[in-house]
Enzyme design. Structure first.
Site, short mmCIF file in Angstrom:
data_model
loop_
_atom_site.label_atom_id
_atom_site.label_comp_id
_atom_site.label_asym_id
_atom_site.label_seq_id
_atom_site.Cartn_x
_atom_site.Cartn_y
_atom_site.Cartn_z
N GLU A 34 17.78 9.16 7.57
CA GLU A 34 18.73 9.74 8.52
C GLU A 34 19.81 8.74 8.87
OE1 GLU A 34 16.84 10.31 12.48
OE2 GLU A 34 15.18 9.14 11.65
N HIS A 91 12.56 2.74 14.54
CA HIS A 91 13.76 3.03 15.32
C HIS A 91 13.41 3.84 16.56
CE1 HIS A 91 13.12 6.42 12.58
NE2 HIS A 91 13.68 7.19 13.50
N ARG A 111 4.56 8.07 15.01
CA ARG A 111 4.86 7.44 16.29
C ARG A 111 4.18 6.08 16.35
NH1 ARG A 111 3.02 11.31 19.13
NH2 ARG A 111 4.86 12.60 18.85
#
Length: 231
Positions: A34, A91, A111
Site C-alpha cells: 500500500e 506501520h 496486528r
C-alpha cells in the site's frame, strides 16, 4: 485495488501485511502492499513506519520484551508527506492524521501491537505475533523518494509518487485544462484539493470516481489536485 480516506481519531494498531506468496499459502488471499499520502494532520502528529531491529533475533527479542518504544520507528509527519509501504513493513497511522491510502485489494492484517488497550470486558485485542515475525522485513529499508518523477503538463504538473508491480500513483496539480490519457484497465481518481470539471461534469475536493478502460482520454479543467491510482 482499493482507495480509502482514513480519518484517525485514535492511534491505529501497529500492523504488518504479508506478501502474495505468504498470503496465498496461509490465508488463500493476496498479500497487501500500500501507500499513504498525508492529506492533513494536526501539529506534532506522529506516524509509525518501520523498525530499528537489525536482525530477526533483535525483532523477536523486542517483541517478547514488549519494548516497542525502542523497536518502532516513530516520527512527526506533515501535510503532503508520502509513504510507500511494501508488504513486510511494520506501520501504523496515529491520532490526528487524515490519510489517502491506495492498496492491493486484501484485508489480511497481522496486528503486532495495540498499546495494551482493552475492550469493555477487559480483554485486549488479538495479536498475530508469530505471523508478524514471519513476514516482517528485517532490516527496514525506507522507500527512496529520489525515484519519484515529476514533469510539466499542459497546465500544471504530474508527479509519479510510486510505480511498482502492485500499484502506480500519480499526483496532478492542475491549473487549467488538461487531457489525461488512460491506457490502463481502470483509473481510480480522487480530487483531494480544489474544484473544476471532468468531462464537463463538476467535481470538487472529496469526489472519487472510476475511469473504465474504454475511456482512453479524460478531460480535466479547473484548479485542483488529483490523485490517479492504477495497476
Amino acid at each position: 485495488m482499493l482507495v480509502k480516506i482514513i480519518d484517525a481519531c485514535n492511534d491505529l494498531s501497529v500492523q504488518v501485511h504479508p506478501n502474495d506468496e505468504y498470503a496465498a499459502l496461509h490465508e488463500n488471499s493476496l498479500g497487501k502492499t500500500e501507500c499513504w499520502y498525508v492529506l492533513d494532520c494536526k501539529e506534532d502528529t506522529k506516524m509509525v513506519m518501520g523498525h530499528h531491529a537489525k536482525t530477526k533475533e533483535e525483532l523477536v527479542k523486542a517483541i517478547e520484551n514488549d519494548d516497542y518504544d525502542n523497536l518502532l520507528n516513530k516520527f512527526d509527519i506533515k501535510k503532503g508527506d508520502f509513504f510507500y509501504i511494501p508488504s513486510g513493513t511494520i506501520h501504523a497511522i496515529c491520532k490526528g492524521s487524515l490519510i489517502y491510502e491506495a492498496q492491493q485489494s486484501s484485508d489480511i492484517t497481522y496486528r503486532v501491537y495495540d498499546y495494551h488497550r482493552k475492550d469493555k470486558d477487559g480483554n485486549e485485542r488479538q495479536l498475530h505475533v508469530k505471523q508478524s515475525i514471519d513476514v516482517t522485513t528485517v532490516p527496514y529499508k525506507p522507500y527512496d523518494l529520489s525515484k519519484q518523477v515529476e514533469e510539466t503538463i499542459e497546465n500544471g504538473t504530474r508527479k509519479e509518487l510510486v510505480s511498482s508491480n502492485y500499484l502506480t500513483l500519480n499526483k496532478y496539480d492542475m491549473t487549467g485544462y488538461n487531457k489525461v490519457k488512460n491506457d490502463k484497465p481502470f483509473q481510480l481518481v480522487s480530487i483531494i484539493e480544489g474544484q473544476g470539471t471532468v468531462e464537463g461534469k463538476e467535481v470538487k475536493k472529496g469526489d472519487h470516481f472510476v475511469v473504465c478502460s474504454d475511456q482512453k482520454e479524460v478531460d480535466f479543467d479547473g484548479t485542483m489536485t488529483v490523485m490517479i491510482c492504477t495497476l
